[in-house]
Write a protein that holds these residues in place. Structure first.
Motif, PDB file in Angstrom:
ATOM      1  N   PHE A  23       0.835  -1.211   0.000  1.00 20.33           N
ATOM      2  CA  PHE A  23       0.000   0.000   0.000  1.00 20.33           C
ATOM      3  C   PHE A  23       0.862   1.251   0.000  1.00 20.33           C
ATOM      4  N   ASN A  24       1.879   1.301   0.890  1.00 20.31           N
ATOM      5  CA  ASN A  24       2.714   2.522   0.862  1.00 20.31           C
ATOM      6  C   ASN A  24       4.199   2.148   0.915  1.00 20.31           C
ATOM      7  N   PRO A  25       4.768   1.846  -0.281  1.00 21.57           N
ATOM      8  CA  PRO A  25       6.162   1.382  -0.343  1.00 21.57           C
ATOM      9  C   PRO A  25       7.175   2.421   0.123  1.00 21.57           C
ATOM     10  N   GLU A  26       7.018   3.699  -0.330  1.00 23.27           N
ATOM     11  CA  GLU A  26       8.068   4.690   0.035  1.00 23.27           C
ATOM     12  C   GLU A  26       8.113   4.858   1.552  1.00 23.27           C
ATOM     13  N   MET A  27       6.903   4.834   2.172  1.00 18.51           N
ATOM     14  CA  MET A  27       6.894   5.090   3.618  1.00 18.51           C
ATOM     15  C   MET A  27       7.687   3.997   4.333  1.00 18.51           C
ATOM     16  N   PHE A  28       7.566   2.733   3.866  1.00 18.71           N
ATOM     17  CA  PHE A  28       8.276   1.645   4.557  1.00 18.71           C
ATOM     18  C   PHE A  28       9.782   1.843   4.429  1.00 18.71           C
ATOM     19  N   ILE A  29      10.214   2.277   3.217  1.00 18.52           N
ATOM     20  CA  ILE A  29      11.664   2.471   3.052  1.00 18.52           C
ATOM     21  C   ILE A  29      12.125   3.609   3.960  1.00 18.52           C
ATOM     22  N   TYR A  30      11.328   4.688   3.961  1.00 28.53           N
ATOM     23  CA  TYR A  30      11.682   5.843   4.808  1.00 28.53           C
ATOM     24  C   TYR A  30      11.713   5.413   6.272  1.00 28.53           C
ATOM     25  N   ALA A  31      10.682   4.623   6.683  1.00 28.60           N
ATOM     26  CA  ALA A  31      10.571   4.277   8.111  1.00 28.60           C
ATOM     27  C   ALA A  31      11.711   3.340   8.518  1.00 28.60           C
ATOM     28  N   SER A  32      12.102   2.419   7.589  1.00 35.05           N
ATOM     29  CA  SER A  32      13.156   1.488   8.038  1.00 35.05           C
ATOM     30  C   SER A  32      14.483   2.217   8.209  1.00 35.05           C
ATOM     31  N   ARG A  33      14.593   3.397   7.560  1.00 34.36           N
ATOM     32  CA  ARG A  33      15.829   4.198   7.822  1.00 34.36           C
ATOM     33  C   ARG A  33      15.849   4.661   9.277  1.00 34.36           C
ATOM     34  N   LEU A  34      14.620   4.878   9.834  1.00 34.81           N
ATOM     35  CA  LEU A  34      14.591   5.427  11.213  1.00 34.81           C
ATOM     36  C   LEU A  34      15.079   4.397  12.224  1.00 34.81           C
ATOM     37  N   LEU A  35      15.011   3.090  11.844  1.00 37.40           N
ATOM     38  CA  LEU A  35      15.414   2.056  12.827  1.00 37.40           C
ATOM     39  C   LEU A  35      16.937   1.971  12.833  1.00 37.40           C
ATOM     40  N   ASP A  36      17.485   1.584  13.991  1.00 35.78           N
ATOM     41  CA  ASP A  36      18.952   1.515  14.129  1.00 35.78           C
ATOM     42  C   ASP A  36      19.375   0.105  13.729  1.00 35.78           C
TER      43      ASP A  36
END
Lengths: 525, 211, 320, 125
Positions: B51-64
């Motif tokens: 449903f929202n591919p870019e958001m997942f890529i962006y969000a996984s950057r936030l994880l350490d």
């Protein structure tokens, strides 16, 4: 001579027993209680529907009542009904084993069942749920009734079903009597094997769906609630991925009992043993492919077409089984005792249920009939007419073996005809009402449907009376003193070779099997 | 360490091998159930990634991802020590088996501690699960990722806690001798469960942290 | 009330009258499956009955006349033939389904919004109506549907079509009616207490009636304000949740409401004057009276100012 | 069957080392942006690692009867993925279905313009 009932006295000896026979009896009692609760809710529902306006319940109470009827009947009664009661009692005996592979796990699954039932009953008291037994979001995440309590209860009940499945698979694989190959096993065991596969592979998806529903309702993480980006149709996919295999968990053991009853009362070998065994496994596998036919009106057209095609494929193995049973009756020496009457009732009603399934499988027809009383009638014909009739047939067939007492044949026939006429009167009318356009889960309806509802309600009273008559003569049979013979029907499967209420340690010397389960007329070696 | 206690075979089995095989089959059926349980979470992850591919890529950057990497290494080591403890109990040297079991136990504990650090770091940024989400982010559906993240890793952590309880129970049984070379079924079964929990994390690590 | 065509009296034994222009084959398919099932079912019944009669057991342990275990030819026949029948039914059903789901290019678009317990239709010229779908005859219609709260499902029995209405998503349904008259519309996806009252009327009229309906202004000046308020009370569906005889239903009663002191869920108080009544009609969520659920949908854009004044006048009338 | 057959130690040591290497490889490969291949490669490496753990640590390499459960469960999972994605991918294929921009209620502070890219993609269906 001490049998498994008189082995030890006292309630604790029952509640903490490791004997599969006692666990089966305890399940039987709890199943009856659940059936009484669900049945009582059904009678109130039908009574309320006598007229479009309020008789007994308000709209919200009616919704809570039909949710109670649905949830108690599905999760507390019909899913564990045959595998947990007759399955627990007779699977080891039919295999020639003295107990299931993991007796402690078996007892644990009964205690988990009680805990789950406790949660469900508690949710009824705390303002029972009004979402329907399907818990569709976003209604289930926004209503103010005790959804969390009921969902936890169903979550726990799921594990009882999984543990029974795990137990049966290990028992069938490793505890068969020497000489009993896979194709010398009774067909009831085959169907329990197929059921256990579905139980183990499908129920966890219900568990994860309910966990996600609870998290969605409490923290609102936004996967099912459309207001914050979720997709309610995704919940329907998750829910029906379990719930369609679940209806095959209900019907497969029922079909298993039918093989036992038809061979014994026609004193004839089963027609097409391999075909029936393979069709059980085929149903177990295809049942995982067809859940989309519950979403024809909400899913995309391409998915609906694929699911409709696969739904028709799953009808074929059921058809094969029915033809095989009719062929078994050909040239049989037929004895019209109560178990066989319920077998004929099963054939009559299950075939009607199956054909109306063909209606609902065709895409265009389902768009018109979806969520109407036609669907209500269809699944009652298949679940009540199918699973419950087979459960009653199995119970009457094994009653002398379980309790060593015989019920009165005359009273059994009266109860059969009361239930048969009552059932058809209640539900055949709903086919007509449903195809005319009467939607389901309606508290009040337009005037024209009143006559149909009134016939249906009167039919439900007949059903109620029929079950009371059954309860009376079954309890009467328990109190009667004279002992039933070890093999009243002259059946050949292993459980009939041991004394009527079997001892705790059923098989002194493990039996050796050298021929098929239903080989009538073959001289004993 | 107490003496090894003799064990009577339950009456419905006719030999120990049959009992061991039945237990293993039962365990594998339970593993199949666990696979399906986590499959629901993976499907939910897949659906919302679709449903929202870019958001997942962006969000996984936030994880350490460094913490995630160390966690994966720890779980793989704990899997290895678990297997070695099964190996040693089969050879009846119970002390080595006990040492390995304790190592597995502590590795699991360290895994959970690192997890709590990660959770705390998330909470500081306000990335609470679902309703209480008050974090900043370039995407308005960011709360779905963190809702899923907390659900999946939370349930996985729950399975690890259950695993730790089982390992503790095993350590007691190795100590009091009810488990030995003749009857090591419980050790093998808990080993299977532990490897499964490790396999789930092996899949979770790239999906959540790296993609 | 306006005479809705009966579902049971008109039409065939099993189905209500089919007024759809492009789904004529539906009833044929339905009755083909029906008669096929009846023939097969009666066949099985006869076989079973005959086997029972011929096989009655005389003395106690008499075995079956012949122990037949399998007959490969027979088993193949009764696997292949049902598969073929069933595949034919699948394709026919699929063909009909595609007709149902494809919308004609010149379709008239009407927006449908399912709210908790009534349907709101928005016509191409912006006119809104509650529980009343007026369509011209022999004209393909395309309904673009969405819900504002929970799942609903828009069901036209006489047109054999149904589609789920999902919040936050537009689902599309199309039909073409070939016969005039008033027909039922039901909600078939469970949506709460008044799920069974979520009914609407499909009015198929000829095209000039349709255009006159579009330009018709709800409000006529001739009758006194409070009487107009009474009509709107029924027409706009207020009667589903508010009573005028003093009994509290889903919402508080309107009898004796005007200038009454109202206690709200958050503990504050206010008098029920014109300002409060207008605000509660347009923004119901702002002030929730204690003991009531927050389920009232906003009527913003559904009622013009004159209509709101009429309703307030009607409430004053009730409170005298 | 592997009942009393004890798996030699060297199997365990080799698998352990292989797993460590593969984990490091996973991290390195994720650094390189392979565009559309990113997810399949990551899942592929994870499956290899899972296969190693399953085959040697869990002893599936010497099993026969229990394999049906592993493959049965994986097949059920794949079916679950497959059919759910058929529905999602083909939404609006015949009757155009438009996903309204996510109208957020209270829980989430809307920080970015409502109409973000993913739902535009849906509109273009």
């Amino acid at each position: 001579m001490k049998n498994f009932i008189t082995e030890k006295k006292g309630i604790l000896s029952w509640l903490f027993t490791l004997d599969h026979k006692r666990i089966g009896i305890m399940y039987l009692v709890s199943i009856f209680a659940a059936f009484a609760l669900g049945g009582f809710a059904a009678l109130i529902l039908r009574f309320e529907l006598l007229s479009p306006d309020k008789i007994l319940l308000t709209a919200k109470q009616y919704n809570q009542m039909f949710t109670l009827h649905g949830a108690v009947m599905v999760f507390l009664f019909i899913v564990p009904s045959i595998p947990a009661t007759l399955g627990n009692f007779f699977l080891p005996l039919q295999l020639g084993a003295n107990d299931v592979a993991f007796p402690r796990l078996n007892l644990a699954s009964y205690h988990i069942y009680l805990l789950g039932a406790l949660f469900c009953v508690a949710s009824i008291i705390l303002g029972s749920v009004d979402t329907g037994w399907t818990f569709y979001t976003p209604y289930s995440t926004s209503t103010d009734t005790a959804v969390i309590m009921m969902v936890t209860g169903v979550f726990i009940l799921g594990f009882s079903s999984i543990l029974t499945g795990v137990n049966f698979i290990s028992t069938i694989h490793y505890l068969r009597a020497p000489g009993m190959t896979w194709f010398r096993m009774p067909l009831f065991v085959w169907s329990l094997y197929a059921t256990s596969i579905i139980q183990v592979l499908a129920t966890p998806v219900l568990a994860i769906t309910l966990v996600l529903l609870m998290i969605e309702r409490v923290w609102g993480i936004g996967i099912f609630d459309p207001a914050i980006g979720g997709d309610p149709v995704l919940f329907q996919h998750f829910f029906w991925f379990y719930s369609h295999p679940a209806v095959y968990i209900m019907i497969l053991p029922a079909m298993g009992i039918m093989n036992e009853v038809v061979t014994t009362f026609c004193r004839k070998n089963i027609f097409g043993y391999a075909a029936i065994a393979y069709s059980s496994i085929a149903i177990a596998i295809i049942s995982f492919l067809v859940w989309g036919h519950h979403l024809f009106t909400s899913e995309s057209e391409v998915a609906a077409t694929i699911f409709s095609f696969l739904t028709f494929l799953v009808a074929i193995p059921s058809g094969i089984k029915v033809f095989n049973w009719i062929a078994t009756m050909y040239k049989g020496s037929i004895d019209l005792k109560a178990p066989f009457l319920y077998f004929l009732g099963f054939m009559f009603l299950f075939v009607i249920g199956g054909f109306t399934g063909i209606f609902l499988g065709a895409l265009a027809i389902d768009i018109h009939l979806h969520d109407t009383y036609f669907v209500v009638a269809h699944f009652h014909y298949v679940m009540f007419g199918g699973t419950l009739y087979a459960f009653l047939s199995g119970m009457h067939y094994w009653w002398p073996k379980m309790f060593g007492r015989m019920y009165s044949e005359f009273m059994a026939k009266i109860a059969f005809w009361l239930i048969f006429i009552g059932f058809n009167m209640t539900f055949f009318v709903q086919f007509i009402m449903g195809s005319k356009g009467m939607p389901r889960r309606y508290y009040s309806y337009i005037e024209e449907f009143q006559i149909y509802h009134q016939i249906s309600t009167v039919g439900s009273w007949l059903l109620g009376v029929g079950f009371i008559v059954m309860l009376v003569y079954l309890i009467q049979s328990l109190r009667s003193k004279e002992q039933a013979p070890d093999n009243p029907w002259g059946a050949l499967t292993l459980e009939w070779t041991i004394p009527s209420p079997p001892q705790y340690h059923a098989f002194e010397k493990t039996p050796v099997v050298d021929k098929g389960p239903y080989e009538f007329g073959v001289e004993k070696p | 360490m107490q003496q090894i206690q003799k064990r009577k075979l339950p009456h419905y089995f006719n030999n120990a091998h049959q009992e061991f095989e039945a237990a293993k089959l039962g365990m594998w059926a339970f593993m199949a159930q666990e696979i399906l349980f986590f499959s629901g979470l993976f499907v939910a992850y897949g659906v919302f990634r679709y449903f929202n591919p870019e958001m997942f890529i962006y969000a996984s950057r936030l994880l350490d991802w460094k913490l995630g990497f160390i966690n994966t290494i720890f779980l793989i080591i704990s899997s290895f020590t678990m297997v070695m403890s099964v190996y040693h109990i089969q050879h009846n040297n119970r002390t080595k088996s006990l040492v390995n079991l304790t190592a597995t136990f502590f590795l699991a504990a360290v895994f959970l501690i690192i997890k709590t650090f990660e959770y705390k770091a998330k909470f500081d940024h306000g990335y609470y699960p679902g309703m209480l989400f008050s974090g900043e982010g370039a995407f308005s559906s960011l709360h779905i990722f963190f809702g899923l993240y907390f659900t999946i890793t939370g349930l996985h952590a729950l399975h690890i806690i259950v695993g730790m309880v089982l390992i503790a129970w095993l350590m007691v049984r190795v100590w009091n001798g009810t488990v030995s070379a003749e009857y090591f079924t419980p050790v093998e079964m808990v080993g299977l469960y532990w490897h499964f929990v490790d396999v789930v994390w092996i899949f979770l690590f790239p999906l959540l942290y790296l993609l | 009330m306006n005479n809705i065509q009966s579902l049971t009296k008109k039409g065939s034994f099993y189905l209500p009258e089919n007024i759809s222009a492009n789904l004529g084959q539906f009833d044929i398919l339905f009755y083909v499956i029906f008669w096929l099932s009846v023939i097969l079912f009666v066949g099985l019944l006869i076989f079973g009955f005959f086997f029972i009669i011929s096989g009655k057991r005389q003395q106690d342990d008499q075995l079956a006349k012949k122990q037949i275990t399998h007959n490969v030819k027979l088993e193949v026949i009764w696997t292949v033939i049902p598969t073929l029948i069933v595949i034919i039914i699948f394709f026919w059903g699929f063909k009909e389904y595609l007709i149902m789901r494809t919308t004609a290019p010149n379709a008239l678009e009407i927006y449908v919004s399912g709210k908790k317990w009534f349907w709101e239709f928005t016509y191409p010229n912006g006119k809104k109506a509650i529980d009343e779908l007026v369509v011209p005859v022999n004209q393909p219609i395309k309904l673009i549907m969405s819900s504002t709260d929970v799942l609903h499902s828009f069901y036209l029995p006489n047109l054999r079509v149904k589609r789920d209405v999902i919040p936050n998503r537009y689902t599309v349904m199309s039909f073409e009616s070939a016969k005039l008259g008033n027909y039922n519309i039901f909600c078939t996806e469970y949506c709460g207490d008044q799920h069974s009252n979520m009914k609407a009327i499909l009015k198929v009229v000829d095209s000039d009636d349709y255009t006159s309906f579009l330009n018709e202004v709800d409000f006529d000046e001739s009758i006194p304000l409070s009487e107009a308020g009474a009509n709107i009370y029924v027409k706009k569906g207020c009667n589903a949740c508010h009573s005028v005889d003093g009994s509290n239903m889903i919402g508080p009663t309107w009898k004796g409401l005007y200038n009454k002191n109202r206690e709200f869920a958050d503990g504050t108080y206010a008098k029920a004057d014109e300002v409060y009544l207008k605000e509660s009609i347009l923004y119901p969520q702002r002030k929730i009276v204690k003991g009531y659920q927050n389920v009232m949908p906003s009527y913003q854009g559904l009622l013009v100012d004159k209509e709101i004044d009429a309703i307030i006048e009607y409430i004053k009338e009730l409170s005298k | 069957m592997s009942g009393h057959f004890i798996i030699p130690k060297k199997y365990y040591q080799f698998t352990f080392i292989a797993l460590l290497i593969l984990t490091i490889f996973t991290v390195l490969i994720s650094r390189v942006d392979l565009g559309v291949l990113n997810t399949p490669v990551a899942i592929g490496v994870a499956t290899v690692k899972a296969g190693l753990v399953g085959a040697f640590f869990m002893g599936l390499r010497w099993e026969r009867a229990n394999l049906i459960f592993v493959f049965g469960a994986i097949a059920a999972m794949v079916l679950f993925f497959l059919f759910t994605f058929i529905d999602l991918a083909y939404r609006g294929a015949i009757t155009d279905e438009v996903s309204q921009p996510y109208g957020y209620k209270s829980p989430v502070k809307v920080t970015e313009k409502l109409h973000h890219s993913s739902s535009e993609k849906m509109d273009r269906h």
